[in-house]
Design an enzyme around this catalytic site. Structure first.
Site, PDB file in Angstrom:
ATOM      1  N   HIS A 169       4.144  -4.944 -18.091  1.00  8.23           N
ATOM      2  CA  HIS A 169       3.222  -4.026 -17.415  1.00  8.23           C
ATOM      3  C   HIS A 169       2.595  -2.998 -18.348  1.00  8.23           C
ATOM      4  O   HIS A 169       1.387  -2.939 -18.470  1.00  8.23           O
ATOM      5  CB  HIS A 169       3.933  -3.326 -16.250  1.00  8.23           C
ATOM      6  CG  HIS A 169       3.212  -2.112 -15.753  1.00  8.23           C
ATOM      7  ND1 HIS A 169       2.268  -2.170 -14.766  1.00  8.23           N
ATOM      8  CD2 HIS A 169       3.274  -0.800 -16.145  1.00  8.23           C
ATOM      9  CE1 HIS A 169       1.775  -0.950 -14.559  1.00  8.23           C
ATOM     10  NE2 HIS A 169       2.377  -0.114 -15.374  1.00  8.23           N
ATOM     11  N   HIS A 226      -0.830  25.868   9.129  1.00  6.39           N
ATOM     12  CA  HIS A 226      -2.275  25.721   9.219  1.00  6.39           C
ATOM     13  C   HIS A 226      -3.043  26.813   8.474  1.00  6.39           C
ATOM     14  O   HIS A 226      -4.260  26.802   8.488  1.00  6.39           O
ATOM     15  CB  HIS A 226      -2.712  25.711  10.694  1.00  6.39           C
ATOM     16  CG  HIS A 226      -2.471  24.392  11.362  1.00  6.39           C
ATOM     17  ND1 HIS A 226      -1.235  23.783  11.375  1.00  6.39           N
ATOM     18  CD2 HIS A 226      -3.311  23.547  12.001  1.00  6.39           C
ATOM     19  CE1 HIS A 226      -1.316  22.632  12.018  1.00  6.39           C
ATOM     20  NE2 HIS A 226      -2.572  22.467  12.410  1.00  6.39           N
ATOM     21  N   GLU A 267      -7.719  12.063   5.914  1.00  4.14           N
ATOM     22  CA  GLU A 267      -8.373  12.936   4.934  1.00  4.14           C
ATOM     23  C   GLU A 267      -8.379  12.342   3.535  1.00  4.14           C
ATOM     24  O   GLU A 267      -9.343  12.500   2.778  1.00  4.14           O
ATOM     25  CB  GLU A 267      -7.704  14.313   4.891  1.00  4.14           C
ATOM     26  CG  GLU A 267      -7.758  15.081   6.201  1.00  4.14           C
ATOM     27  CD  GLU A 267      -6.664  14.665   7.174  1.00  4.14           C
ATOM     28  OE1 GLU A 267      -5.782  13.859   6.795  1.00  4.14           O
ATOM     29  OE2 GLU A 267      -6.673  15.141   8.325  1.00  4.14           O
ATOM     30  N   HIS A 324      -1.609  -1.465 -21.198  1.00  4.46           N
ATOM     31  CA  HIS A 324      -1.052  -2.377 -20.193  1.00  4.46           C
ATOM     32  C   HIS A 324      -1.594  -3.786 -20.405  1.00  4.46           C
ATOM     33  O   HIS A 324      -2.663  -4.122 -19.897  1.00  4.46           O
ATOM     34  CB  HIS A 324      -1.419  -1.873 -18.798  1.00  4.46           C
ATOM     35  CG  HIS A 324      -0.959  -0.467 -18.548  1.00  4.46           C
ATOM     36  ND1 HIS A 324      -1.599   0.627 -19.069  1.00  4.46           N
ATOM     37  CD2 HIS A 324       0.088   0.017 -17.826  1.00  4.46           C
ATOM     38  CE1 HIS A 324      -0.970   1.730 -18.693  1.00  4.46           C
ATOM     39  NE2 HIS A 324       0.056   1.387 -17.939  1.00  4.46           N
TER      40      HIS A 324
HETATM   41  C1  TPP Z   1      -0.939   7.474  -7.483  1.00  3.64           C
HETATM   42  C2  TPP Z   1      -0.259   6.872  -8.660  1.00  3.64           C
HETATM   43  N1  TPP Z   1       1.074   6.876  -8.723  1.00  3.64           N
HETATM   44  C3  TPP Z   1       1.704   6.376  -9.808  1.00  3.64           C
HETATM   45  C4  TPP Z   1       1.002   5.879 -10.854  1.00  3.64           C
HETATM   46  C5  TPP Z   1       1.719   5.393 -12.098  1.00  3.64           C
HETATM   47  N2  TPP Z   1       1.618   3.929 -12.177  1.00  3.64           N
HETATM   48  C6  TPP Z   1       0.698   3.334 -12.926  1.00  3.64           C
HETATM   49  S1  TPP Z   1       0.752   1.668 -12.806  1.00  3.64           S
HETATM   50  C7  TPP Z   1       2.069   1.719 -11.746  1.00  3.64           C
HETATM   51  C8  TPP Z   1       2.657   0.456 -11.211  1.00  3.64           C
HETATM   52  C9  TPP Z   1       1.611  -0.307 -10.552  1.00  3.64           C
HETATM   53  O1  TPP Z   1       2.045  -1.521 -10.115  1.00  3.64           O
HETATM   54  P1  TPP Z   1       0.976  -2.593  -9.715  1.00  3.64           P
HETATM   55  O2  TPP Z   1      -0.123  -1.958  -8.984  1.00  3.64           O
HETATM   56  O3  TPP Z   1       1.671  -3.713  -9.060  1.00  3.64           O
HETATM   57  O4  TPP Z   1       0.384  -3.012 -11.101  1.00  3.64           O
HETATM   58  P2  TPP Z   1       0.871  -4.204 -12.070  1.00  3.64           P
HETATM   59  O5  TPP Z   1       2.049  -3.687 -12.810  1.00  3.64           O
HETATM   60  O6  TPP Z   1       1.174  -5.359 -11.238  1.00  3.64           O
HETATM   61  O7  TPP Z   1      -0.313  -4.349 -12.940  1.00  3.64           O
HETATM   62  C10 TPP Z   1       2.416   3.035 -11.492  1.00  3.64           C
HETATM   63  C11 TPP Z   1       3.523   3.439 -10.604  1.00  3.64           C
HETATM   64  C12 TPP Z   1      -0.406   5.889 -10.740  1.00  3.64           C
HETATM   65  N3  TPP Z   1      -1.191   5.442 -11.703  1.00  3.64           N
HETATM   66  N4  TPP Z   1      -1.003   6.361  -9.635  1.00  3.64           N
END
Ligand code: TPP
Ligand code: MG
Length: 847
Positions: free
Chosen positions: A437, A650, A589, A189
């Site tokens: 990204h 539950h 939680e 990234h």
């Molecule tokens: C809980 C979770 N869901 C999905 C992902 C997959 N994922 C990784 S980065 C991303 C997008 C994140 O966007 P942002 O936080 O705005 O990061 P940017 O692209 O701006 O660096 C996703 C959906 C993840 N890492 N964790």
């Protein structure tokens, strides 16, 4: 083609004519001025921006004019990546491009007339760089000269770089290391490191008290990268600041945590620059992140811990713990529910030691956040009660520094900084798009980006001279000074408060105080017995008194979980009573589990509690606790059908199986009160493993340990509780938790019928699996294949203990809403069922 054009008063008329012609020929023309005929206009003011635009790829080529064209070419060539030349003739206009990759054509407004000028421009635009070997070679040398100049700029005594320039060089080093690593790995990234390099630079080099030579110094400021996909930010900064490695025994190893070679091997096996930040694997990483939202929630636990530690250990003139927590997060962290839970609690607790910086770039994987995320985040944080600040330009390190200073002066509430940024900053084709990204930029784009940064285009993994030194003079010196000052302070503290100092030292090494197990209860045999949760409550109260830094709480279920620490002086952890040992997580939680992880990362011994069914809401953080090898205790009550009337929503069915599947997690389901004591005795001594205790809601008979084996067998995971008399067993009954006493009843009935059975209490598969083969065979002799497993949970996995021909009495459906007795009958959890199953097993074997 996109053509930029610039001049001063000397070429104003010619520029206007050429622009009109370019326009008519269908080019996109960008005018960099001058915008009127004025003798006060100077060519550097217009040609400079044009050169920057060409270097950054905003326009494809440039035309620069002044009176003679000399000044324009002098200025343009000052920008790295620009190759400008003063041209009078047709031949040079073509050859300049073909041979020398000329990208700005300079002309004299007073030396060539409009016709010649237009002919030169057309020839210039029609030509292409030939890329013949000799031309590539020469251009490589030009690039190397540029590179050298960049390197020596700082080293040169005569022309030292300004602080600002060095800072920029350091920031661009973070950016380009990130870009190169992703490019080399062909995955990763790049965009967010490009955008957030100035932020990370500022936090680390200007603000944080962190000693790179001692990354586990207890009072260091913490840095959490919650948007873990931007891990190259961490690897770059850990490398450039020369953070040292530490091993699992907390010894400093004197070698770097992350080498340039690790970065070259980003995302490859064994590299100390893995895909996401990994605590335990890379020194200097404060917590593992990657599942978005976990990092910010974990950082709340770190802030809770700091408050608690300061309250217990600080004394007048001895601020032993006064560190801050800096957490960087993205849109993902803001969208995830766990982030909201954690933010709400952080504000309630007034955690003014906590600063979250939100990378407000409007981009996630699917595109612009307008497709799914249009709330007013700042207003939300204001409503929670955070101090909300905004820095409108992620490149403005002075304003970032200022906002961080405001954070440090803010009391009574945490600080949230909205940082407006551009993902993929500097990339002409990918900035502000989701393409920046999660994929490499591509070789061509990398070159353009480097041009935009004024970076040698061909250089890879370049750390220019002076950059390491710059970090050494910043965070290196500040961190070392702070660490040394603290060490001196702690020496004096140890003299004055030896007992407190010993506590701190033990805690840091995850050791326990000598008398940690004093007064642990022993429960007398009692057929009515006591509930697992009640026994647990008694043990927790003893442990919390014996181990000062053992504390925790429940997600609003303390009265049901029986986790309240109710001894004199235990107190509640609140903003104005940060020494309390009872945490009230509220009905959160997800956040609770991440918060206890954060507390454990800060070396406290925390526990978190809820109903076993809601372990589902805690699982992501439990999993991370396992990955990070944190000795967190999760006390989950209402572990099976005991929740009777509450019904299937539950009643846990698949939870045991799924938690048993988490590598490294110790899952324990004790059978009676004394097994509860032994379970805690076992898990409290763990230094690198989390544990889940599944505890009953209803009373379980306290087994007569004079008749049956002692409960200390829990430490082996499974043990022979009751055995066959006068020979080896005909059948083995294996059970956990509430079903063990049923198995014992069945055992007695079988005995009355002359059948030799053995009861194995198996509170923990995981612990049992770690015993020697010899021990395991002694408990479950391979030759005894008549076996029955009894557990009020999914039978999934029990085959491994009953074998292909054994019988499993367990749950194959969800439960139902009814009193427990009726459920036991409906689902077959009765001694007679077990007796029947055992007899069948024996008959089958005989057949
Ligand atoms: C809980 C979770 N869901 C999905 C992902 C997959 N994922 C990784 S980065 C991303 C997008 C994140 O966007 P942002 O936080 O705005 O990061 P940017 O692209 O701006 O660096 C996703 C959906 C993840 N890492 N964790
Ligand atoms: Mg984003």
């Amino acid at each position: 083609m996109r053509i930029g054009i610039a001049t001063d008063h000397g070429g104003f008329a010619l520029k206007e004519e050429i622009m009109a012609k370019l326009d008519a020929a269908g080019h996109k023309v960008v005018d960099y001025g001058a915008f009127s005929l004025n003798a006060q206009d100077d060519y550097p003011d217009f040609v400079g921006p044009l050169a920057d635009a060409v270097a950054s790829g905003k326009v494809d080529r440039g035309v620069a004019i002044c009176g003679s064209g000399v000044g324009a070419s002098v200025v343009a060539c000052k920008t790295p990546g620009v190759r400008a030349a003063l041209i009078h003739d047709h031949f040079s206009a073509r050859q300049g491009v073909e041979d020398d990759h000329m990208n700005i054509l300079c002309m004299g407004g007073r030396t060539v007339g409009p016709e010649v000028a237009w002919d030169l421009v057309q020839t210039f635009l029609a030509a292409d760089y030939s890329q013949a070997d000799r031309h590539l070679r020469r251009l490589g040398k030009v690039a190397s000269l540029e590179r050298q100049r960049l390197k020596t700029q700082n080293a040169s005594e005569e022309r030292p770089m300004s602080d600002e320039q060095t800072a920029q060089l350091a920031i661009n080093t973070i950016r380009t290391l990130s870009i190169d690593a992703v490019q080399q790995a062909k995955s990763g990234h790049p965009g967010t490191p490009m955008a957030l390099a100035p932020l990370v630079y500022t936090i680390w080099n200007r603000v944080m008290n962190f000693d790179p030579e001692d990354p586990i110094w207890p009072n260091r400021d913490r840095f959490v990268l919650s948007n873990g996909h931007a891990s190259m930010l961490l690897w770059s900064i850990l490398h450039l600041t020369k953070v040292h490695a530490v091993n699992a025994e907390y010894e400093r190893l004197g070698r770097p945590s992350v080498t340039l070679d690790d970065i070259r091997r980003f995302r490859q096996l064994d590299s100390k620059a893995p895909g996401h930040p990994e605590y335990h694997w890379v020194s200097g990483v404060e917590t593992t992140t990657g599942p978005l939202g976990q990092g910010i929630a974990t950082s709340v636990g770190m802030a809770v811990a700091q408050k608690w530690l300061a309250n217990r250990y600080n004394r007048p003139s001895f601020d032993i713990f006064d560190y801050k927590i800096y957490t960087v997060c993205g849109d993902g962290c803001m969208m995830e529910g766990i982030g909201s839970e954690a933010a709400s609690l952080a504000a309630h607790l007034g955690l003014d030691n906590l600063c979250w910086i939100w990378d407000n770039n409007h981009i996630t994987i699917e595109g612009n956040t307008r497709i799914a995320f249009t709330e007013d985040v700042a207003a939300r944080f204001l409503a929670y009660g955070w101090n909300v600040l905004r820095v409108g330009d992620a490149n403005d390190i002075d304003r970032i520094e200022h906002a961080l200073a405001v954070f440090r002066q803010t009391t009574g509430r945490p600080t949230f900084i909205v940082l407006d940024s551009h993902i993929g900053y500097g990339s002409p084709h990918k900035q502000d798009t989701s393409a920046a990204h999660g994929e490499p930029l591509g070789d061509d784009e990398v070159r353009l980006v480097k041009r935009a940064y004024g970076w040698p285009e061909e250089a890879k993994f370049l750390v220019p001279d002076g950059v390491y030194e710059h970090f050494a003079a910043g965070i290196g010196k500040r961190g070392r000074d702070a660490q040394q000052k603290w060490t001196e302070l702690f020496t004096a503290y140890r003299k004055k408060y030896p007992e407190l100092a010993t506590e701190i030292e033990q805690m840091q090494k995850r050791e326990l105080p000598a008398s940690w197990n004093r007064n642990l209860p022993v429960f007398p045999a009692d057929p009515k017995g006591i509930a697992g949760r009640d026994a647990s409550g008694k043990v927790l109260n003893v442990l919390a008194q014996n181990i000062p830094w053992f504390l925790g709480g429940s997600a609003d279920l303390a009265p049901s979980n029986k986790t309240t620490l109710n001894y004199e002086g235990a107190g509640n952890f609140q903003a104005d009573t940060p020494g309390g040992k009872n945490l009230h997580f509220g009905i959160r939680e997800h956040a609770m589990s991440a918060i206890v992880n954060g507390m454990s990362l800060s070396k406290l011994r925390p526990f978190g509690a809820t109903f076993f069914i809601f372990s589902d809401y805690a699982r992501p953080a439990i999993r991370l606790a396992s990955i990070m090898e944190l000795p967190v205790v999760f006390a989950f009550t209402h572990d099976a059908m005991g929740d009777g009337e509450d019904g299937p929503t539950h009643q846990p069915v698949e939870q045991l199986a799924s938690l048993r599947a988490i590598p490294g997690l110790v899952t324990l389901r004790p059978a009676d009160a004394n097994e509860v004591v032994e379970a805690y005795r076992y898990v409290v001594q763990l230094r690198h493993q989390p544990a889940v205790l599944a505890l009953s809601r209803q009373p379980l008979p306290t087994l007569d340990r004079t008749k049956y084996a002692p409960a200390s067998g829990v430490s082996k995971g499974a043990y022979v509780l009751a055995d066959a008399q006068g020979g080896k067993p005909d059948v083995i009954l294996i059970a956990s938790g509430s079903e063990v006493s049923l198995a014992v009843e069945a055992h007695e009935k079988l005995r009355a019928d002359g059948i030799r059975s053995r009861v194995v209490s198996m509170p923990s598969w995981d612990i049992f699996e770690h015993q020697t083969q010899e021990y395991r065979d002694s408990v479950l002799p391979p030759e005894v294949t008549a076996r029955v497993a009894i557990e009020q949970a999914s039978t999934f996995g029990w085959e491994r203990y009953v074998g292909p021909t054994g019988r499993m009495i367990g749950m194959h459906t969800f439960g139902a809403s009814a009193p427990l007795k009726e459920l036991q009958k409906k689902f077959g959890f009765e001694p007679d069922e077990i007796v029947a199953a055992a007899k069948q097993q024996i008959i089958r074997r005989a057949a």
